[in-house]
Scaffold this motif. Structure first.
Motif: not given
Length: 279
Positions: A39, A44, A94, A98-100, A104, A107, A149, A151, A165-166
Motif C-alpha cells: 500500500v 493512489a 480489497w 479506505s486504501f491504507d 484494509i 484482499s 473494491k 485497485w 485505488d478504488s
C-alpha cells in the motif's frame, strides 16, 4: 517500467496468504506487514500521460459466492486505452473503509505479475488477471461479506500509466446459503392442514460450518401439478436457529418450496420442491 515496479509486490511481498488470519484470531484486526508495504508503494489515483482505464469487469459481473471450504476462482478483466497501445494492466480486490494499511482488512491478489492482455485494436487492450477467494486463507471472517473494491493500474507502451485505488466498479462477496423444504403429512386428505417446515442456513467463514440465518423473510410457494409456474402463498420469517414452519390447507396435488430473495451479504436461494399427494 512503472507498472512492473509497482506490481512486483503482487507476486512477492503480497501473496494470496498475506491476510490469512486463523478463525480463532478473527477478532484481532489484521495488520499484514506485506500488505502495508505494498500500500505504501502503490500509487493512489495517479495519472501520467494519456492512458485511460475504460472498463473493469469482475467475475463476469456476478457476485462472488463463497462457502465453507471450496475455493472460488475469480477473473478481473481490465480494459484500457492509450494512443501508443497498452503494455499491461493488472488489478486486485480489497475490502475496507479506505486504501491504507490501517483500514484494509481483506484482499484477493493475483499470483501472476502481469495481466493476460488481448488487443481490441491498436490502442486498446483487455488484460485479465485471476484471483482466488479461499475460505481457508483470505476469506477468514464474516466481516468480509459485502462490497469489495478494485485497485488497478494500466500502462501504455510509451510508459504512460494510470492507477486507481478504488475504481468505480465493485463486487459483492457473499456467504453461500442453503434452503430446505419438507411438507407433511404425505399423502394428505383434501381440506386437511399441511405443515411445511424448512431451514435457511449460510456459511460461517469463522467456524467453517453452515449456521441458521435468523429473522429473515422467506416466501412459501406452491405449484399445482401440471402447472408451469409457482404462486407465493405467504411469507414466513426464520426463527432464532434459521428454521421455518407454517401451515396451509391442502387443496390439490402439487409442489411446495421456500424461496429466499437474498441480502447484501447472502445470495438468493431456492429450495428443492417437495411434492404432496392430496387424496
Amino acid at each position: 517500467m512503472r507498472i512492473r515496479a509497482t506490481v512486483a509486490a503482487l507476486s512477492g511481498t503480497l501473496a494470496l496468504s498475506a491476510l490469512a488470519v486463523p478463525a480463532a484470531q478473527a477478532d484481532d484486526a489484521p495488520k499484514a506487514p506485506n500488505l502495508s508495504s505494498f500500500v505504501a508503494k502503490a500509487p493512489a489515483d495517479e495519472v501520467e500521460g494519456d492512458t485511460k482505464i475504460t472498463k473493469i469487469t469482475v467475475n463476469g459481473g456476478k457476485d462472488i459466492v463463497v462457502g465453507t471450504s471450496a475455493k472460488k476462482t475469480v477473473k478481473i478483466a481490465v480494459t484500457a486505452t492509450d494512443p501508443s497501445g497498452i503494455e499491461d494492466a493488472v488489478a486486485f480486490l480489497w475490502h475496507g473503509t479506505s486504501f491504507d494499511e490501517e483500514h484494509i482488512d481483506g484482499s484477493m491478489v493475483p499470483e501472476a505479475e502481469n495481466g493476460d492482455c488481448k488487443a481490441v485494436d491498436a490502442t486498446t487492450s483487455t488484460c485479465t488477471v485471476t484471483v482466488v477467494a479461499d475460505p481457508n486463507v483470505n476469506i477468514y471472517s464474516n466481516i468480509l461479506a459485502g462490497k469489495w473494491k478494485v485497485w488497478t493500474i494500466a500502462q501504455g507502451k510509451d510508459g504512460d500509466y494510470v492507477s486507481k485505488d478504488s475504481y468505480p466498479t465493485s463486487v459483492s462477496v457473499k456467504r453461500a446459503a442453503k434452503l430446505t423444504t419438507n411438507a407433511s403429512p404425505e399423502p394428505i386428505k383434501k381440506g386437511k392442514t399441511l405443515t411445511v417446515t424448512g431451514a435457511l442456513t449460510r456459511a460461517n467463514w469463522e467456524t467453517s460450518k453452515y449456521a441458521g440465518y435468523t429473522k429473515q423473510d422467506v416466501k412459501l410457494q406452491y405449484k399445482k401439478k401440471g402447472a408451469t409456474s409457482y404462486t407465493t402463498l405467504k411469507t414466513v420469517k426464520s426463527d432464532t436457529r434459521g428454521n421455518l414452519k407454517t401451515t396451509v390447507t391442502a387443496s390439490a396435488d402439487g409442489y411446495y418450496r421456500y424461496v429466499f430473495a437474498g441480502t447484501s451479504t447472502t445470495p438468493s436461494v431456492t429450495s428443492t420442491s417437495d411434492f404432496v399427494d392430496v387424496q
